[in-house]
Design an enzyme around this catalytic site. Sequence first.
Site, PDB file in Angstrom:
ATOM      1  N   ASP A  13       0.940  -1.131   0.015  1.00 29.43           N
ATOM      2  CA  ASP A  13       0.054   0.008   0.003  1.00 29.43           C
ATOM      3  C   ASP A  13       0.895   1.324   0.038  1.00 29.43           C
ATOM      4  OD1 ASP A  13      -2.131   1.782   0.042  1.00 29.43           O
ATOM      5  OD2 ASP A  13      -3.170   0.931   1.601  1.00 29.43           O
TER       6      ASP A  13
HETATM    7  C1  BGC Z   1      -5.165   3.291   0.180  1.00 26.85           C
HETATM    8  C2  BGC Z   1      -5.100   2.170  -1.178  1.00 26.85           C
HETATM    9  C3  BGC Z   1      -5.097   3.226  -2.360  1.00 26.85           C
HETATM   10  C4  BGC Z   1      -3.615   3.784  -2.586  1.00 26.85           C
HETATM   11  C5  BGC Z   1      -3.491   4.769  -3.897  1.00 26.85           C
HETATM   12  C6  BGC Z   1      -3.848   4.190  -0.141  1.00 26.85           C
HETATM   13  O1  BGC Z   1      -3.999   5.335   0.817  1.00 26.85           O
HETATM   14  O2  BGC Z   1      -5.245   2.523   1.221  1.00 26.85           O
HETATM   15  O3  BGC Z   1      -6.316   1.721  -1.059  1.00 26.85           O
HETATM   16  O4  BGC Z   1      -5.104   2.318  -3.460  1.00 26.85           O
HETATM   17  O5  BGC Z   1      -3.732   4.502  -1.372  1.00 26.85           O
HETATM   18  O6  BGC Z   1      -4.345   5.543  -3.700  1.00 26.85           O
END
Ligand code: BGC
Length: 781
Positions: free
Chosen positions: A318
Amino acid sequence: MGGARVETKSIWAASGATEALDARHAKAARSKQSKGLPGKWDCAGVIGAGVLTLILVALLAGCRSGQNSGSTTTPFTLPPPSLTPDQRADAVLAQMTQDEKIQLVHGAGGAIGSNVVIPLGATSWVPGIPRLYIPDLYLADGSVGVGNGVGPATALPSSIASAATWDTTQAYAYGQVIGTELRDYTINANLGGNVNLIGREPRDGRTFETKGEDPILAGKITAAHISAVQAQYVLGCIKHFALNDQETGRNTADAQIDERGMRESDLLAFEIGVKDSNVQSVMCSYNLVNNTYSCENSHLLSDILKGDWSFPGFIMSDWWATHSTVAAAVAGLDQEQPDDAYFTSLGAAVSGGQVPQARLDNMVHRILRAMFQVGLFDHPATVQPIDTATDGAVAQATEEQGAVLLKNAGGQLPLNASSLTSIAVIGSHADVGVLSGGGSAQVTPTGGPALTEGYPCPPCWSQVVWDPSSPLQAIKTLAPNAAVQFNDGTNAQTAAALAASTQIAIVFVSQWTSEGMDVPSLNLTDVIHSTPIDQDALVAAVAAANPHTIVVIESGGALVMPWLTSVSAVLEAWFPGQRGGQAIANILFGAVNPSGKLPITFPASVADLPHPTIATPPDSTTPFLVNYSEGFNVGYKWYDANNLTPLFPFGFGLSYTTFSFTNPSLVNNLTQSNPNFQVTFTLTNTGPVAGAEVAQVYLGMPSSTGEPPKRLVGWQKVLLQPGAQQQVTIEVDENDSSHPLSYWDVSSSSWLVAPGSYTVYLGNSSSMASLSLVGTFQVGP
Ligand code: BGC
């Protein structure tokens, strides 16, 4: 054949790129203007991104020529599609320099707050390697439609609404909209696929992105979404692996759970999603699981995902969830996102002997094989206009099939337009639009938002967006003889006064939620306005003034309803998407017969939750324990196991018609090699209008297993004309990815079918009152 393909690719890589980039950047710029929102990690702008790309490509080419002894003289031939994705990946890998390998194992999206310009409005990218025909990887969110700064897109209803359809065909259509529109923008990697099991924490701000509390339903719906995305030659992703079940303190929350508990709950949803969709990327989560960060948790990443489930694709972190170079790489993380804070040091870690070269090669192999498998090499996209009509129709159909009618006293609904002369429509900006969920899943709707409000804090970075679909307008259209008046609901007295003067009152209530926050309670809590609107009091006041009060809820998930007994009808519309106004009106007036069923239990009170109080972090850096002692008893399993009666049970939803289940019979084929059983019955539409019922099969396990009283093991949604009947067979197959007859045996680390007596139930919700006994069968002595 191989030669011809190489030529095509080479033309694409060399000359198509500039044109395509310009078009993409123009779109990205438009999208940012219309959105009018800073992104979560706002890109400074898009002008110059094409130049940046070209400079980067040039720089990388320069680096390569200095470093790669064997790369330049013999032109590389792309391995043909007649080879397997693994063989093709190996052939490309064999040509790569160490620097090129490291280039692929991290994003180029920059550190937090670095304002790196990411092409196409994506949320990260991995620059490709033109000499090897490796395309750029552009990653964009898309749980409920295309996200980030990519551009205006169809704002679908929440993913949880898709789950509430209980229809994998409809869910496939939903995923197809996301995949097609990403492809229209030439984005080739989707970060949708949120399958965290929010039944553990219904206050979770990301509930709307998920697929509910049951691992089998959630896994199957997610798999349908991802399969559809990957069918568009867009890399799919399932996330957040694992146990990212609350947003409060998500960077330091340490989920404590026993092995069997997680295998049979959160991990089972992932297992089904991974196996059924052949998804090629998995995103590990921010939190820790059993004392180790998910993104360096070798038990999760290597033992379970890559080992037990044979996941062949790659694991990305993530965003900024990587915490180490060596530990993460050795544990099984394949790609750091969106930056290179740790994996830029992989070269040194390999030469220092801390990370085997074979591990780095395997990381790259996995990324390349994923790209081959999904078709990123063979099917490059070109910019296309979005098909708003087709995709809007899917958005509307999903909402029409996923909205759940929770109460309908005295047949209040459907409304009879011909007998209505006055209607009060109250609250939630129903004059202009419908609410959407916030965070990285936010979509900029085509045509632009109907309305934006502030940046509630927490999460502090995500704006409230109302999608452009006016319920008021749709109601006026369907009730042409009625005087339809709107009151904004900010003052309960004036709203009640209007309601007192009309035949019926339709109150729209809403609960905004977002990534980066959990809601403080399950009451309607206004987190948007500095002077909060008390919507519970609003409903109570309107209901006291008008005995025909209908409540339409726009929420990410479950709510408690202190006013329930005083209103005549309640429709849970979730976040309805940009055709939600029409869909809601169609249901209210009976043009559509509701058929959605709850994919999540609505508890009677937060006191009944496994965790009445959300665990909170002591500070922003110290890990803190979140004790999931309920194990696999998530959602209805928790309420069943603890004899708690919810407000509305999992699987529940009313219709304008009635159904009967007759002649149920059970056939069991529990042979060793292919244990399965079938439930056969006659389903009859006994009411006045066409409608769809979701027949649900639950299984009670032998008491020796210690399992909760029942688990959902199968279902079928059946549409029937009035008076029509259909013989339905639901097969439950132990060889399915959902292990419906098994429990996780810790000592043998395997799924086992326990000896003993099994009980099979059939009905239309998880409540015992709506289930009937089909029969029992015995396994073993
Ligand atoms: C989120 C993800 C997301 C990523 C990119 C993160 O903060 O938890 O679900 O895909 O950001 O935007």
